[in-house]
Scaffold this motif. Structure first.
Motif, PDB file in Angstrom:
ATOM      1  N   LEU A  12     -12.816 -68.437 -23.025  1.00 45.27           N
ATOM      2  CA  LEU A  12     -13.025 -67.564 -24.076  1.00 45.27           C
ATOM      3  C   LEU A  12     -11.627 -66.922 -24.777  1.00 45.27           C
ATOM      4  O   LEU A  12     -11.658 -66.586 -26.024  1.00 45.27           O
ATOM      5  N   VAL A  13     -10.933 -66.290 -23.924  1.00 42.21           N
ATOM      6  CA  VAL A  13      -9.679 -65.588 -24.421  1.00 42.21           C
ATOM      7  C   VAL A  13      -8.771 -66.619 -25.127  1.00 42.21           C
ATOM      8  O   VAL A  13      -8.140 -66.413 -26.244  1.00 42.21           O
ATOM      9  N   ALA A  15      -9.693 -69.347 -26.686  1.00 45.70           N
ATOM     10  CA  ALA A  15     -10.493 -69.546 -28.144  1.00 45.70           C
ATOM     11  C   ALA A  15     -10.098 -68.575 -29.065  1.00 45.70           C
ATOM     12  O   ALA A  15      -9.724 -68.990 -30.167  1.00 45.70           O
ATOM     13  N   ASN A  16     -10.149 -67.147 -28.520  1.00 50.44           N
ATOM     14  CA  ASN A  16     -10.079 -66.380 -29.493  1.00 50.44           C
ATOM     15  C   ASN A  16      -8.609 -66.080 -29.837  1.00 50.44           C
ATOM     16  O   ASN A  16      -8.218 -66.204 -31.157  1.00 50.44           O
ATOM     17  N   GLY A  19      -7.571 -68.652 -32.487  1.00 53.71           N
ATOM     18  CA  GLY A  19      -8.348 -68.487 -33.707  1.00 53.71           C
ATOM     19  C   GLY A  19      -7.525 -67.458 -34.557  1.00 53.71           C
ATOM     20  O   GLY A  19      -7.246 -67.595 -35.753  1.00 53.71           O
ATOM     21  N   PHE A  20      -6.586 -66.767 -33.918  1.00 57.26           N
ATOM     22  CA  PHE A  20      -5.585 -65.835 -34.632  1.00 57.26           C
ATOM     23  C   PHE A  20      -4.305 -66.572 -34.854  1.00 57.26           C
ATOM     24  O   PHE A  20      -3.541 -66.196 -35.722  1.00 57.26           O
ATOM     25  N   HIS A  27      -7.825 -75.339 -37.813  1.00 58.92           N
ATOM     26  CA  HIS A  27      -8.304 -75.032 -36.544  1.00 58.92           C
ATOM     27  C   HIS A  27      -9.166 -76.271 -35.912  1.00 58.92           C
ATOM     28  O   HIS A  27      -9.827 -76.109 -34.621  1.00 58.92           O
ATOM     29  N   SER A  63     -20.547 -68.693 -30.627  1.00 63.29           N
ATOM     30  CA  SER A  63     -20.319 -67.765 -31.413  1.00 63.29           C
ATOM     31  C   SER A  63     -18.762 -67.705 -31.700  1.00 63.29           C
ATOM     32  O   SER A  63     -18.311 -67.525 -32.853  1.00 63.29           O
ATOM     33  N   VAL A  64     -17.894 -68.303 -30.792  1.00 63.70           N
ATOM     34  CA  VAL A  64     -16.683 -68.516 -31.067  1.00 63.70           C
ATOM     35  C   VAL A  64     -16.201 -69.740 -31.965  1.00 63.70           C
ATOM     36  O   VAL A  64     -15.328 -69.719 -32.873  1.00 63.70           O
TER      37      VAL A  64
END
Length: 85
Positions: A12-13, A15-16, A19-20, A27, A63-64
């Motif tokens: 999850l980290v 993936a976030n 995204g940045f 992406h 959600s990601v």
């Protein structure tokens, strides 16, 4: 048990953070890699922690990666309406 949840948290980290970062292909390449890595992690979490925790992790991942999920649902709906194509 803890290692599966730790792997999901790291996913999850990652993936976030992905995204940045700027991307020329919006992406999509990173999304394919995240999906390919995330599915075995999701299976591992579900196997070790049960289906409820697996569904929670699935919702967090969806959600990601919301746009691949949206396009998948659109594709499924189009196939349901027009199965001959």
């Amino acid at each position: 048990m803890i290692s599966a949840l730790t792997a999901a948290l790291i996913w999850l980290v990652a993936a976030n953070v992905t995204g940045f970062l700027p991307s020329r292909d919006k992406h999509w390449r990173a999304a394919y890699v995240l999906i390919a890595v995330g599915i075995p992690i999701l299976g591992w979490v579900t196997w070790t922690n049960g289906p409820i925790v697996g569904l929670v992790i699935l919702a967090m991942g969806a959600s990601v990666l919301r746009w691949p999920v949206v396009y998948f649902w659109r594709w499924l709906r189009a196939k349901a309406v027009n199965p001959a194509e």
